[in-house]
Design an enzyme around this catalytic site. Structure first.
Site, short mmCIF file in Angstrom:
data_model
loop_
_atom_site.label_atom_id
_atom_site.label_comp_id
_atom_site.label_asym_id
_atom_site.label_seq_id
_atom_site.Cartn_x
_atom_site.Cartn_y
_atom_site.Cartn_z
N CYS A 114 0.81 -1.22 0.00
CA CYS A 114 0.00 0.00 0.00
C CYS A 114 0.85 1.28 0.00
CB CYS A 114 -0.96 0.01 1.18
SG CYS A 114 -2.10 -1.37 1.14
N HIS A 250 -3.19 7.30 2.28
CA HIS A 250 -3.61 6.00 1.77
C HIS A 250 -5.02 5.72 2.28
CE1 HIS A 250 -3.93 1.86 0.84
NE2 HIS A 250 -3.73 1.44 2.07
N ASN A 280 -10.00 -0.05 -0.22
CA ASN A 280 -8.54 0.02 -0.20
C ASN A 280 -8.00 -0.59 -1.49
OD1 ASN A 280 -5.80 -0.31 0.20
ND2 ASN A 280 -5.99 -1.17 2.27
N1 COA Z 1 -18.30 -7.99 9.53
C1 COA Z 1 -18.70 -8.19 10.78
N2 COA Z 1 -17.85 -8.45 11.79
C2 COA Z 1 -16.55 -8.49 11.50
C3 COA Z 1 -16.06 -8.28 10.20
C4 COA Z 1 -17.00 -8.04 9.19
N3 COA Z 1 -16.64 -7.82 7.92
N4 COA Z 1 -14.73 -8.38 10.22
C5 COA Z 1 -14.36 -8.63 11.48
N5 COA Z 1 -15.46 -8.69 12.26
C6 COA Z 1 -15.55 -8.97 13.67
C7 COA Z 1 -14.33 -9.68 14.18
O1 COA Z 1 -14.47 -11.07 13.92
C8 COA Z 1 -14.40 -9.36 15.67
O2 COA Z 1 -15.33 -10.23 16.24
P1 COA Z 1 -15.04 -10.91 17.68
O3 COA Z 1 -14.87 -9.74 18.62
O4 COA Z 1 -16.24 -11.73 17.91
O5 COA Z 1 -13.77 -11.67 17.49
C9 COA Z 1 -15.01 -7.97 15.69
O6 COA Z 1 -15.59 -7.75 14.40
C10 COA Z 1 -14.05 -6.87 15.98
O7 COA Z 1 -12.88 -7.10 15.26
P2 COA Z 1 -11.69 -6.10 15.32
O8 COA Z 1 -10.61 -6.60 14.44
O9 COA Z 1 -11.35 -5.75 16.71
O10 COA Z 1 -12.37 -4.81 14.67
P3 COA Z 1 -11.73 -3.44 14.35
O11 COA Z 1 -12.51 -2.36 14.95
O12 COA Z 1 -10.25 -3.44 14.55
O13 COA Z 1 -11.98 -3.35 12.76
C11 COA Z 1 -10.72 -3.66 10.75
C12 COA Z 1 -11.45 -4.31 11.91
C13 COA Z 1 -10.11 -4.72 9.88
C14 COA Z 1 -11.72 -2.84 9.95
C15 COA Z 1 -9.64 -2.72 11.32
O14 COA Z 1 -8.88 -3.39 12.26
C16 COA Z 1 -8.72 -2.16 10.27
O15 COA Z 1 -9.13 -1.39 9.44
N6 COA Z 1 -7.44 -2.53 10.36
C17 COA Z 1 -6.44 -2.01 9.47
C18 COA Z 1 -6.67 -2.56 8.11
C19 COA Z 1 -5.77 -1.95 7.15
O16 COA Z 1 -5.68 -0.77 7.08
N7 COA Z 1 -5.12 -2.79 6.38
C20 COA Z 1 -4.33 -2.42 5.31
C21 COA Z 1 -3.23 -1.55 5.72
S1 COA Z 1 -2.53 -1.02 4.28
#
Ligand code: COA
Length: 323
Positions: A114, A250, A280
């Site tokens: 990214c 980004h 993304n």
């Molecule tokens: N729909 C519903 N629930 C979902 C889900 C979806 N698409 N994806 C994950 N969950 C659930 C998880 O399983 C977790 O459930 P649990 O508590 O029962 O285990 C819960 O939601 C919370 O997960 P968590 O990872 O703590 O959520 P979050 O607030 O961190 O959001 C992301 C998840 C992925 C959106 C976030 O962490 C994120 O954006 N991370 C960075 C991603 C990124 O930028 N990547 C590329 C970098 S270049």
């Protein structure tokens, strides 16, 4: 005689097919409300089965070339940032060179996930500053949909396909004021596609051929790191936060973008956001966002634009531009 680079044209391309959150609800256990609230994404574009990274790169490049008004023959360097090359080799840049009918100039790919576009822009700027190039095509192009496990709700709601491109031309004054690149491979396991070419048949190397991500760890690192690189960039240019006119981050998650803007004390009106409709798009996200903001007239001559990226590796970087 000092040489600098200026962006004289931008282009973007998104595949026609739109994948909505509602459609994702039918594919994995998720909801439109969860995706919007946790990521800010409402839709993303997905390449057609017969559409590849090269096609996306070509479409964005042609638009950037047209906007800059340069002759393709005059382009003397092509740099393509991609994680999703169509072939193992030749590089996407070489294939793109042929599509555009250009012969002889250096062409190569850069792989920094990214942060790829910021890496590519920085490398191109070094070629310009050293006098080795005078008209450069820099592209970020991805078909991330091809490395997504569409049964994994943790990742499949986040990514989309697209391409963005810029033309850099030599100028006696900067354009690109400075670029700053970093990486730390110790974090590889938090965001990766474990299988590649050399290890694809290996029983020793476990893991899939799809994106694996420790979402919340990546989130925390991204917020911390993007704040730090903004400070580093401002310090290197002896500038204050309030001298920035635009932030083009980004586009991974609107909460990461909002946290970065807050650290810079920038109102959200000064932040270019495309994550809601693009998702993304990895290396394509920054040039796509730039293209939107240039074409709608938001970015004006003389304004200061900070681009910053964070991605797998981890890699991170920034570019400060006087438009
Ligand atoms: N729909 C519903 N629930 C979902 C889900 C979806 N698409 N994806 C994950 N969950 C659930 C998880 O399983 C977790 O459930 P649990 O508590 O029962 O285990 C819960 O939601 C919370 O997960 P968590 O990872 O703590 O959520 P979050 O607030 O961190 O959001 C992301 C998840 C992925 C959106 C976030 O962490 C994120 O954006 N991370 C960075 C991603 C990124 O930028 N990547 C590329 C970098 S270049």
């Amino acid at each position: 005689m000092a040489y600098f680079s200026r962006i004289t044209g931008t282009g973007g391309y998104l595949p026609e097919r739109v994948l909505s959150n509602a459609e994702l609800e039918t594919m994995v256990n998720t909801t439109d409300a969860w995706i919007r609230e946790r990521t800010g994404i409402s839709q993303r574009h997905i390449a057609a089965d017969d559409e590849f990274t090269l096609d996306l790169a070509e479409a964005a490049s042609r638009r950037a070339i047209e906007a800059a008004g340069v002759r393709t023959d005059d382009i003397d360097l092509i740099v393509v940032a991609t994680t999703t090359a169509d072939q193992v080799f030749p590089s996407t840049a070489c294939l793109l060179q042929s599509r555009l009918g250009i012969h002889g100039c250096p062409a190569f790919d850069i792989q920094a996930v990214c942060t790829g576009f910021v890496y590519a822009l920085s490398v191109a700027d070094q070629f310009m500053r050293s006098g080795m190039a005078s008209k450069v095509l820099v592209v970020g192009a991805e078909t991330f949909s091809r490395i997504i496990d569409w049964t994994d709700r943790n990742t499949c709601v986040l990514f989309g396909d697209g391409a963005g491109a810029v033309i850099l031309e030599r100028d006696s004054e900067p354009g690109i004021l400075s670029t700053h690149l970093h990486a730390d491979g110790d974090y590889a396991s938090l965001l990766q596609v474990p299988k590649g070419v050399s290890n694809q048949l290996s029983a020793v190397q476990q893991g899939s051929a799809f994106v694996e991500m420790a979402g919340s760890e990546v989130f925390r690192m991204a917020v911390k790191t993007l704040g730090r690189i903004a400070d580093e960039t401002l310090a290197a240019n002896d500038m204050r936060k309030d001298q920035l006119d635009w932030l083009i981050p980004h586009q991974a998650n609107h909460r990461i973008i909002a946290a970065t803007a807050k650290k810079l004390s920038m109102p959200m009106e000064k932040v270019v956001q495309t994550v809601a409709t693009h998702g993304n798009t990895s290396a394509a996200s920054i040039p796509l966002a730039l293209d939107v903001a240039v074409r709608d007239g938001r970015i004006k001559q003389g304004e200061h634009v900070l681009m910053e990226g964070f991605g797998g590796g981890f890699t991170w970087g920034s570019a400060l531009i006087k438009w």
